[in-house]
Every structure is written in C-alpha cells, then in structure tokens.
Scaffold this motif. Structure first.
Motif, PDB file in Angstrom:
ATOM      1  N   ARG A   1       4.779   8.431   3.911  1.00  0.00           N
ATOM      2  CA  ARG A   1       5.213   9.764   3.514  1.00  0.00           C
ATOM      3  C   ARG A   1       5.689  10.511   4.743  1.00  0.00           C
ATOM      4  NH1 ARG A   1       0.603  12.694   2.208  1.00  0.00           N
ATOM      5  NH2 ARG A   1      -0.723  10.965   2.698  1.00  0.00           N
ATOM      6  N   PRO A   2       6.642  11.419   4.581  1.00  0.00           N
ATOM      7  CA  PRO A   2       7.035  12.228   5.745  1.00  0.00           C
ATOM      8  C   PRO A   2       5.902  13.166   6.146  1.00  0.00           C
ATOM      9  CG  PRO A   2       8.278  12.859   3.781  1.00  0.00           C
ATOM     10  CD  PRO A   2       7.431  11.679   3.412  1.00  0.00           C
ATOM     11  N   LEU A   3       5.775  13.419   7.435  1.00  0.00           N
ATOM     12  CA  LEU A   3       4.745  14.331   7.920  1.00  0.00           C
ATOM     13  C   LEU A   3       5.114  15.761   7.562  1.00  0.00           C
ATOM     14  CD1 LEU A   3       4.085  12.894  11.481  1.00  0.00           C
ATOM     15  CD2 LEU A   3       2.664  12.646   9.452  1.00  0.00           C
ATOM     16  N   LEU A   4       4.137  16.539   7.119  1.00  0.00           N
ATOM     17  CA  LEU A   4       4.377  17.942   6.804  1.00  0.00           C
ATOM     18  C   LEU A   4       4.304  18.795   8.057  1.00  0.00           C
ATOM     19  CD1 LEU A   4       2.282  18.204   3.523  1.00  0.00           C
ATOM     20  CD2 LEU A   4       4.737  17.838   3.766  1.00  0.00           C
ATOM     21  N   VAL A   5       3.459  18.382   9.017  1.00  0.00           N
ATOM     22  CA  VAL A   5       3.271  19.115  10.267  1.00  0.00           C
ATOM     23  C   VAL A   5       3.193  18.095  11.394  1.00  0.00           C
ATOM     24  CG1 VAL A   5       1.725  20.673  11.520  1.00  0.00           C
ATOM     25  CG2 VAL A   5       1.958  20.898   9.062  1.00  0.00           C
TER      26      VAL A   5
ATOM     27  N   VAL B   1       0.853  -1.189   0.000  1.00  0.00           N
ATOM     28  CA  VAL B   1       0.000   0.000   0.000  1.00  0.00           C
ATOM     29  C   VAL B   1       0.887   1.237   0.000  1.00  0.00           C
ATOM     30  CG1 VAL B   1      -1.795   1.235   1.254  1.00  0.00           C
ATOM     31  CG2 VAL B   1      -1.751  -1.239   1.299  1.00  0.00           C
ATOM     32  N   PHE B   2       0.520   2.208  -0.840  1.00  0.00           N
ATOM     33  CA  PHE B   2       1.278   3.458  -0.927  1.00  0.00           C
ATOM     34  C   PHE B   2       0.319   4.595  -1.215  1.00  0.00           C
ATOM     35  CE2 PHE B   2       3.791   6.434  -3.662  1.00  0.00           C
ATOM     36  CZ  PHE B   2       4.560   6.957  -2.651  1.00  0.00           C
ATOM     37  N   SER B   3       0.522   5.714  -0.530  1.00  0.00           N
ATOM     38  CA  SER B   3      -0.271   6.912  -0.762  1.00  0.00           C
ATOM     39  C   SER B   3       0.685   8.044  -1.106  1.00  0.00           C
ATOM     40  CB  SER B   3      -1.079   7.265   0.485  1.00  0.00           C
ATOM     41  OG  SER B   3      -1.775   8.466   0.282  1.00  0.00           O
ATOM     42  N   ALA B   4       0.743   8.420  -2.382  1.00  0.00           N
ATOM     43  CA  ALA B   4       1.651   9.472  -2.827  1.00  0.00           C
ATOM     44  C   ALA B   4       1.220  10.832  -2.295  1.00  0.00           C
ATOM     45  CB  ALA B   4       1.722   9.502  -4.350  1.00  0.00           C
ATOM     46  N   GLN B   5      -0.082  11.028  -2.140  1.00  0.00           N
ATOM     47  CA  GLN B   5      -0.601  12.276  -1.575  1.00  0.00           C
ATOM     48  C   GLN B   5      -1.937  11.996  -0.899  1.00  0.00           C
ATOM     49  OE1 GLN B   5      -1.142  15.147  -4.664  1.00  0.00           O
ATOM     50  NE2 GLN B   5      -1.920  13.667  -6.117  1.00  0.00           N
ATOM     51  N   ALA B   6      -2.365  12.922  -0.083  1.00  0.00           N
ATOM     52  CA  ALA B   6      -3.601  12.732   0.675  1.00  0.00           C
ATOM     53  C   ALA B   6      -4.771  12.428  -0.255  1.00  0.00           C
ATOM     54  CB  ALA B   6      -3.893  13.977   1.504  1.00  0.00           C
ATOM     55  N   GLY B   7      -5.542  11.434   0.092  1.00  0.00           N
ATOM     56  CA  GLY B   7      -6.736  11.086  -0.672  1.00  0.00           C
ATOM     57  C   GLY B   7      -6.490  10.135  -1.829  1.00  0.00           C
ATOM     58  N   GLN B   8      -5.239   9.778  -2.095  1.00  0.00           N
ATOM     59  CA  GLN B   8      -4.940   8.845  -3.179  1.00  0.00           C
ATOM     60  C   GLN B   8      -4.171   7.656  -2.609  1.00  0.00           C
ATOM     61  OE1 GLN B   8      -2.730  10.925  -6.164  1.00  0.00           O
ATOM     62  NE2 GLN B   8      -4.551  11.869  -7.033  1.00  0.00           N
ATOM     63  N   THR B   9      -4.721   6.479  -2.764  1.00  0.00           N
ATOM     64  CA  THR B   9      -4.075   5.272  -2.267  1.00  0.00           C
ATOM     65  C   THR B   9      -3.939   4.272  -3.399  1.00  0.00           C
ATOM     66  OG1 THR B   9      -5.123   5.616  -0.127  1.00  0.00           O
ATOM     67  CG2 THR B   9      -4.209   3.451  -0.536  1.00  0.00           C
ATOM     68  N   GLN B  10      -2.772   3.649  -3.468  1.00  0.00           N
ATOM     69  CA  GLN B  10      -2.542   2.583  -4.441  1.00  0.00           C
ATOM     70  C   GLN B  10      -2.305   1.292  -3.670  1.00  0.00           C
ATOM     71  OE1 GLN B  10       0.866   4.451  -6.284  1.00  0.00           O
ATOM     72  NE2 GLN B  10      -0.331   4.853  -8.131  1.00  0.00           N
ATOM     73  N   GLU B  11      -2.933   0.222  -4.118  1.00  0.00           N
ATOM     74  CA  GLU B  11      -2.793  -1.076  -3.456  1.00  0.00           C
ATOM     75  C   GLU B  11      -2.488  -2.139  -4.489  1.00  0.00           C
ATOM     76  OE1 GLU B  11      -5.954  -2.152  -0.786  1.00  0.00           O
ATOM     77  OE2 GLU B  11      -6.363  -0.061  -0.302  1.00  0.00           O
TER      78      GLU B  11
END
Length: 112
Positions: free
Chosen positions: A76-80, A16-26
């Motif tokens: 992903r690294p946390l932005l905040v 499982v990978f999420s390149a950005q919020a709201g998008q998940t690839q499985e």
C-alpha cells in the motif's frame, strides 16, 4: 533427470496483501514452473491492483519469474513519511516521554 523433474514441478508461492492496517490476507498457490509475479496476482484476483508489488520485501516487476517458496507481496502507498511521523511523535511526547530514558527509575539520576 533430477533437474528435469525439478524444472517441471509446480511452484509453491505465498501471496500476501493488506488492504488496510490490521487486516492481512494470505494465499498459498501452486503455479506452473514458468509462472511470473503477474500470474500469482491473477490467481488470487489482484492483477488489476495499482499497488506496487514485490518478492520477499523487494520491489519487483510484474513480469519477473517466480521461484519455489517465494513470497509475493502487494504494498500500500504510505500515508505519512516514517521520518516525519517519528518527529511528530517525539514532539508530542517530549524529550522525557520518548527514547532511551522514558522508563527512568523513580529518584534515579538523569541518563541512568
């Protein structure tokens, strides 16, 4: 003999990978019995990713062996920092707009 058959059966793992919020690839993969985390990432084309990797929500080294049914995740690294984000959100909303008493009944006593 059943142990030998289980040891030679292919592993079924999920990546499982999420390149950005709201998008998940499985991806669901069938890998050789001695496969490691890096093998799973290579199979889906993410072996060069600099993101941290883990199994079932716990960070893991890329050389760690996989077991049947594992869920490999890239983080992903946390932005905040989540604590900072919560404090900022509370400051914007104010004490009345957040938390336990945000949905107080009209005319109700404070704290109920």
């Amino acid at each position: 003999m059943a142990e030998d058959a289980a040891a030679s059966a292919p592993l079924c793992v999920e990546v499982v990978f999420s390149a950005q919020a709201g998008q998940t690839q499985e991806w669901t993969l069938h890998l050789p019995p001695q496969a490691c985390l890096q093998d799973a990432l290579r199979a889906v084309g993410l072996e060069a990713s600099a993101c941290e990797a883990g199994i079932w929500g716990r960070r893991a080294e890329r050389a760690q062996r996989l077991r049947d049914g594992d869920r490999v995740e890239l983080y992903r690294p946390l932005l905040v920092d989540p604590k900072v984000a919560r404090r900022e959100r509370f400051a914007r909303q104010g004490a009345r707009g957040a938390g336990l008493f945000s949905r107080q009944r009209p005319g109700g006593k404070a704290g109920y």
